[in-house]
Design a protein around this motif. Structure first.
Motif, PDB file in Angstrom:
ATOM      1  N   PRO A   1      83.477  54.554  -5.747  1.00  0.00           N
ATOM      2  CA  PRO A   1      84.099  53.126  -5.227  1.00  0.00           C
ATOM      3  C   PRO A   1      84.058  53.215  -3.726  1.00  0.00           C
ATOM      4  O   PRO A   1      84.123  54.023  -3.003  1.00  0.00           O
ATOM      5  N   GLY A   2      84.047  52.014  -3.068  1.00  0.00           N
ATOM      6  CA  GLY A   2      83.950  51.821  -1.682  1.00  0.00           C
ATOM      7  C   GLY A   2      83.252  50.513  -1.467  1.00  0.00           C
ATOM      8  O   GLY A   2      83.294  49.673  -2.274  1.00  0.00           O
ATOM      9  N   GLY A   3      83.001  50.373   0.024  1.00  0.00           N
ATOM     10  CA  GLY A   3      82.758  49.133   0.586  1.00  0.00           C
ATOM     11  C   GLY A   3      82.254  48.920   2.184  1.00  0.00           C
ATOM     12  O   GLY A   3      82.621  50.186   2.632  1.00  0.00           O
ATOM     13  N   HIS A   4      82.391  48.037   2.629  1.00  0.00           N
ATOM     14  CA  HIS A   4      82.127  47.752   3.873  1.00  0.00           C
ATOM     15  C   HIS A   4      83.200  47.691   4.735  1.00  0.00           C
ATOM     16  O   HIS A   4      84.691  47.325   4.381  1.00  0.00           O
ATOM     17  N   LEU A   5      83.573  48.423   5.826  1.00  0.00           N
ATOM     18  CA  LEU A   5      84.670  48.549   6.720  1.00  0.00           C
ATOM     19  C   LEU A   5      84.789  47.395   7.395  1.00  0.00           C
ATOM     20  O   LEU A   5      83.631  46.609   7.867  1.00  0.00           O
ATOM     21  N   GLU A   6      85.993  46.640   7.652  1.00  0.00           N
ATOM     22  CA  GLU A   6      86.318  45.500   8.198  1.00  0.00           C
ATOM     23  C   GLU A   6      86.714  45.913   9.584  1.00  0.00           C
ATOM     24  O   GLU A   6      87.112  46.811   9.932  1.00  0.00           O
ATOM     25  N   PHE A   7      86.401  45.052  10.449  1.00  0.00           N
ATOM     26  CA  PHE A   7      87.056  44.945  11.584  1.00  0.00           C
ATOM     27  C   PHE A   7      88.334  45.461  12.138  1.00  0.00           C
ATOM     28  O   PHE A   7      89.252  44.651  11.488  1.00  0.00           O
ATOM     29  N   GLY A   8      88.641  46.358  12.839  1.00  0.00           N
ATOM     30  CA  GLY A   8      90.064  46.843  12.953  1.00  0.00           C
ATOM     31  C   GLY A   8      90.384  47.612  11.937  1.00  0.00           C
ATOM     32  O   GLY A   8      91.578  48.206  12.347  1.00  0.00           O
ATOM     33  N   GLU A   9      89.721  47.907  10.915  1.00  0.00           N
ATOM     34  CA  GLU A   9      90.476  48.705   9.855  1.00  0.00           C
ATOM     35  C   GLU A   9      90.067  50.399  10.102  1.00  0.00           C
ATOM     36  O   GLU A   9      88.838  50.642  10.675  1.00  0.00           O
ATOM     37  N   SER A  10      91.114  50.933   9.727  1.00  0.00           N
ATOM     38  CA  SER A  10      90.741  52.557   9.669  1.00  0.00           C
ATOM     39  C   SER A  10      89.883  52.943   8.716  1.00  0.00           C
ATOM     40  O   SER A  10      89.983  52.148   7.544  1.00  0.00           O
ATOM     41  N   PHE A  11      89.068  53.999   8.534  1.00  0.00           N
ATOM     42  CA  PHE A  11      88.596  54.483   7.381  1.00  0.00           C
ATOM     43  C   PHE A  11      89.403  54.589   6.225  1.00  0.00           C
ATOM     44  O   PHE A  11      89.187  54.112   5.125  1.00  0.00           O
ATOM     45  N   GLU A  12      90.605  55.255   6.413  1.00  0.00           N
ATOM     46  CA  GLU A  12      91.583  55.422   5.337  1.00  0.00           C
ATOM     47  C   GLU A  12      92.027  54.078   4.910  1.00  0.00           C
ATOM     48  O   GLU A  12      92.249  53.913   3.543  1.00  0.00           O
ATOM     49  N   GLU A  13      92.304  53.127   5.705  1.00  0.00           N
ATOM     50  CA  GLU A  13      92.895  51.671   5.047  1.00  0.00           C
ATOM     51  C   GLU A  13      91.820  51.163   4.306  1.00  0.00           C
ATOM     52  O   GLU A  13      91.906  50.800   3.199  1.00  0.00           O
ATOM     53  N   CYS A  14      90.340  51.265   4.734  1.00  0.00           N
ATOM     54  CA  CYS A  14      89.494  50.604   4.159  1.00  0.00           C
ATOM     55  C   CYS A  14      89.113  51.434   2.598  1.00  0.00           C
ATOM     56  O   CYS A  14      89.009  50.822   1.696  1.00  0.00           O
ATOM     57  N   ALA A  15      89.380  52.781   2.531  1.00  0.00           N
ATOM     58  CA  ALA A  15      89.280  53.221   1.481  1.00  0.00           C
ATOM     59  C   ALA A  15      90.310  52.908   0.523  1.00  0.00           C
ATOM     60  O   ALA A  15      89.853  52.594  -0.710  1.00  0.00           O
TER      61      ALA A  15
END
Length: 156
Positions: free
Chosen positions: A51-65
């Motif tokens: 599971p996963g996807g694209h990192l959004e502007f201003g988002e941390s790796f952990e928040e995106c995960a």
């Protein structure tokens, strides 16, 4: 051409230069198994991926995960941690893609949760697979990790 003027061009302006995209992929582990789904999108169609996807502007790796796992599977994760990164160029495509993939490990907030396929247009469903007997073919960034000998159970 008279008077040295350049001819008028009716072509479109040049396309902006391509830039790498940043993706986040999440290892959710359960015993010796890992959660994978079969991709239906154009990039990596019919391959098995985390599971996963694209990192959004201003988002941390952990928040995106956590966001991507929740959006795709309905699962709540916690204790996320960075594992590694791969640098992937999909040059065989009509429009080449450069994807930097950040790999994160997350722990199920409640071990009784079951994955749901919340984006059926992007994924054929989620299932748990034994790390030593992964389905084929794997999505390229995951395949790169597996071929390198990476082990998400041992990584810290």
């Amino acid at each position: 051409m008279e008077n040295g003027a350049a001819p008028m061009s009716s072509s479109l302006p040049p396309a902006p230069p391509q830039k790498p995209k940043v993706g986040v992929a999440v290892f959710i582990l359960k015993g010796e198994k890992v959660l994978l789904g079969r991709r239906l999108s154009s990039v990596g169609h019919n391959t098995f991926a985390l599971p996963g996807g694209h990192l959004e502007f201003g988002e941390s790796f952990e928040e995106c995960a956590a966001r991507e796992v929740k959006e795709e599977t309905g699962l709540e994760i916690e204790k996320t941690e960075y594992l590694t990164v791969t640098n992937n160029v999909f040059s065989e495509r009509a429009k080449p893609l450069h994807l930097v993939c950040i790999f994160i490990r997350g722990v199920l907030a409640d071990t009784n949760q079951q994955p749901q396929n919340l984006e059926p247009e992007k994924c054929d469903g989620w299932d748990w697979y034994d790390w030593n007997d992964l389905p084929k073919p794997l999505f390229h960034p995951l395949e790169v990790l597996v071929q390198s000998g990476f082990n998400p159970f041992a990584a810290t």
